[in-house]
Design a protein around this motif. Sequence first.
Motif, PDB file in Angstrom:
ATOM      1  N   ARG A 197       0.826  -1.198   0.000  1.00 52.54           N
ATOM      2  CA  ARG A 197       0.000   0.000   0.000  1.00 52.54           C
ATOM      3  C   ARG A 197       0.867   1.258   0.000  1.00 52.54           C
ATOM      4  NH1 ARG A 197      -2.310  -0.617   4.638  1.00 52.54           N
ATOM      5  NH2 ARG A 197      -3.696  -2.258   3.849  1.00 52.54           N
ATOM      6  N   ALA A 198       1.941   1.212   0.785  1.00 52.45           N
ATOM      7  CA  ALA A 198       2.848   2.363   0.827  1.00 52.45           C
ATOM      8  C   ALA A 198       3.499   2.599  -0.519  1.00 52.45           C
ATOM      9  CB  ALA A 198       3.910   2.136   1.903  1.00 52.45           C
ATOM     10  N   LEU A 199       3.845   1.496  -1.219  1.00 54.41           N
ATOM     11  CA  LEU A 199       4.447   1.634  -2.536  1.00 54.41           C
ATOM     12  C   LEU A 199       3.479   2.280  -3.519  1.00 54.41           C
ATOM     13  CD1 LEU A 199       6.836   1.059  -4.430  1.00 54.41           C
ATOM     14  CD2 LEU A 199       5.830  -1.191  -4.870  1.00 54.41           C
ATOM     15  N   ARG A 200       2.218   1.870  -3.434  1.00 56.85           N
ATOM     16  CA  ARG A 200       1.212   2.446  -4.324  1.00 56.85           C
ATOM     17  C   ARG A 200       1.024   3.943  -4.046  1.00 56.85           C
ATOM     18  NH1 ARG A 200      -3.350  -2.374  -4.100  1.00 56.85           N
ATOM     19  NH2 ARG A 200      -2.359  -3.750  -5.663  1.00 56.85           N
ATOM     20  N   ILE A 201       1.016   4.273  -2.760  1.00 58.51           N
ATOM     21  CA  ILE A 201       0.874   5.703  -2.412  1.00 58.51           C
ATOM     22  C   ILE A 201       2.062   6.489  -2.967  1.00 58.51           C
ATOM     23  CG2 ILE A 201       0.865   7.354  -0.507  1.00 58.51           C
ATOM     24  CD1 ILE A 201      -0.681   5.229   1.114  1.00 58.51           C
ATOM     25  N   THR A 202       3.267   5.937  -2.783  1.00 59.42           N
ATOM     26  CA  THR A 202       4.459   6.603  -3.324  1.00 59.42           C
ATOM     27  C   THR A 202       4.342   6.772  -4.833  1.00 59.42           C
ATOM     28  OG1 THR A 202       5.886   5.735  -1.579  1.00 59.42           O
ATOM     29  CG2 THR A 202       6.956   6.400  -3.635  1.00 59.42           C
ATOM     30  N   GLY A 203       3.945   5.694  -5.497  1.00 62.19           N
ATOM     31  CA  GLY A 203       3.805   5.762  -6.944  1.00 62.19           C
ATOM     32  C   GLY A 203       2.766   6.779  -7.383  1.00 62.19           C
ATOM     33  N   GLY A 263       6.006   6.868 -11.748  1.00 61.27           N
ATOM     34  CA  GLY A 263       4.991   6.671 -10.710  1.00 61.27           C
ATOM     35  C   GLY A 263       4.019   5.567 -11.063  1.00 61.27           C
ATOM     36  N   ILE A 264       3.604   5.505 -12.320  1.00 61.78           N
ATOM     37  CA  ILE A 264       2.662   4.446 -12.748  1.00 61.78           C
ATOM     38  C   ILE A 264       3.301   3.077 -12.588  1.00 61.78           C
ATOM     39  CG2 ILE A 264       1.430   3.509 -14.736  1.00 61.78           C
ATOM     40  CD1 ILE A 264       1.087   6.428 -15.699  1.00 61.78           C
TER      41      ILE A 264
END
Length: 795
Positions: free
Chosen positions: A9-15, A52-53
């Motif tokens: 989830r953190a990776l997705r937020i970063t992305g 980011g994507i």
Amino acid sequence: MSSPGTPRRALRITGFVVAILGLLLALGGVWLVALGGSAYYLIAGAGVCATGILLVRGLGTALWLYAIVLLGTIVWSIAEVGLIGWQLEPRLLLPVLLAIYLAMPWVTRRLAPARGGVVALLLLAVVGIGVGVAGFMQPVGTRGEMVVRNDAGGHDTSVPDDEWLFYGRTPRGDRFSPLDQINTGNVKNLKLAWSAHTGDTMRPGEDKGGTDAGHEFNFENTPIKVGNTLYVCTGHSWVVAFDAATGQKKWTFDPKADTEADVYLACRGVAYYEAPQGTQTDCPRRIIAPVLDARLMALNAETGKPCEDFGEHGFVSLTKYLGHVPAGFHFVTSPPLVLKDRVMLGGWIYDNQAEGEPSGAVRAFDPLSGKLVWAWDVGHDPQNWTPGPNDQLTRGTPNAWGVYTADPDLGLVYLPMGNATPDYFGGHRRPMDEKVSSSTVALDIETGAPKWVYQNTHHDVWDMDVPTGPSLVDLPDGKGGTVPALVQTTKRGEFFVLDRRTGTPLTEVREKPVPQGAVPGDFTSPTQPYSVGMPSLAPKNLTEASMWGATPFDQLMCRIQFRKSYYKGQFTPPQLKDTIVYPAFDGVIDWHGASIDPYNKLLIANANYIPFIISLAPRQEAEAKGLVKPWDGSGNEPKVGGGLAPQYGTPYVGKVHPWLNPLDVPCNPPPWGTLAAIDLVTHKLVWEHPIGTTRDTGPFGTHFNAPLPTGIFNIGGNMTTRGGLIFIGATADNYLRAIDERTGKEVWKARLPAGGQANPMSYAVNGKQYVVIAAGGHSGLGTKSGDYVMAYALP
């Protein structure tokens, strides 16, 4: 304990965040490309968005893609600006920090495959850091050492060495103290000897300048020292006397000035007059000072009480002979010059309000009776005359609002001339206005008769007033003798060296072509004078590549604004759209002028660098929108806000403001303030360094206490001493500094309790040397306000 999905989830937020930032950069890049600007932001923004994507999808190729973006950014940065530290900062800092962040385990452990991308990112981050460090290791400015001459006949001996009788210590305006007790060897031991309070502080509504807030309260005073007393004037026209050795207050006089309509509240100094022996007066020693409601007052130097024989019970009205004076349209901020039984002064005429404002005539009064002796009025024949009870001085003529300097031996006073109002449209100016606007003018002290005029800006539509009188110095004539010279500083950053007897240039001045294309009804001069025989502190012309910002985003906005605005370099005439003017009316060098070491023939100048945006709009359109109300010049002017220059009587309404980006950060790169030394014999720039830090400034007016050595905006001047030192407050970071005159290196500094936007001065009492500065802040600069007078001495 976190769940297995938390890192994902953190990776997705970063992305997601990275993608949004990249999208914003790309959209701004599209705008910039459409305006004809650099494609970098579009390409880099697209790359960051794609990174980011890929992060959202958990793909390790995100790291490789961003590595390519970072590599391209490093190459592009060096290609655009080379190894210039402050220019590299907005281009590399955030991209490198993002690379380091993306290489951290909390990002990479959910990416597959990622190891090669991590290595690439870290290597490129190291390269980016190395490039930035290399940039900041490059010398900034010019380094050198002055030539030591020790010309024993160099300084003016008409004022005792331990006194400071005029704004510039002597009427020559050199701002030089011949005292050397404090010198480069012992200045490190300088301590606060005493501090005092005037008691006059900022009042509600005086924290900003311009017509929006109504008032701007500033403490710009340079004290004078006579005998054992220091005399100070304040932003509300108080005069305060202090014991020069202890700071003990002797007396205060408040003239109850009506400053309600004045947009600029300041008093830069007072004058001293001593009557000849045998004169019948109860006030033989007097302080003569301006009052902000257009009065001139004479006070007993011993008691502070008004001198009853001066004018009406100690006061002279300065609106007499001016006809109708709307509220706030005339007042005096600079000290009068008192010489040869003449009190000479002009005054500030409210900029950019209307044509036909009150006269800018310069007047001389009798220091004992207060009677008008002469007026210099360019609209009268002869120009020097004494108006009668029913006469009026010519309206709308150029004014001389700055400090005057003089050569008593030649009997000449030197006036720094402004423009006939308004400033940004000159289509209706008369020949007499054009002749003396933005010029240095020499008058006979006793009669007011004009002797010569030297103009340094033709048909000025940029508000390039000459803001202070020239500094006088005797220079070698190449034949074993000397020539009486003066050096005129300018808002342009040019230095004009003239023979002060005739106004003839002593160094080469060349007329150069400048941009053309004034608004309909106006015109521009095809050429302007450049003092090519002297070093110039004028800034380089702006380019899109020179745009600055704290981050790539606000730098991008500056680039877009640059491309949208009209700009052709220095002297770009104001247009019916946003026009970049640089240098602008705040000047490279403003009212503080420069100091001169007469022994070593060295000129010291502190300079400012900030562009302004000026635009003109048709009057009918502006009035239809309600931006300004119609006015025929009778009564008082309708209230005008929004930074507007109504310019009544002309076809246009103006608007002017400093050019700052959305973070309130300048769009031009550091340094924003410098200190420079110029050799007046060799005509070379000896050294130049940034002066001041960002300690007390920041985005959106914040104070981060981060003293970045950018050089910073400064208002107020410097002083040189026989001890080989330059003392300067002025900077927006609230310090008083001592600089080694030989090299420009800082050798001492003291934190001030409020802004030191004033010229320091020095004197001695009982053999002890003091350095004094008024520390009360400046509303326009946004420094801390106060009412301090600070005195420093050796233990």
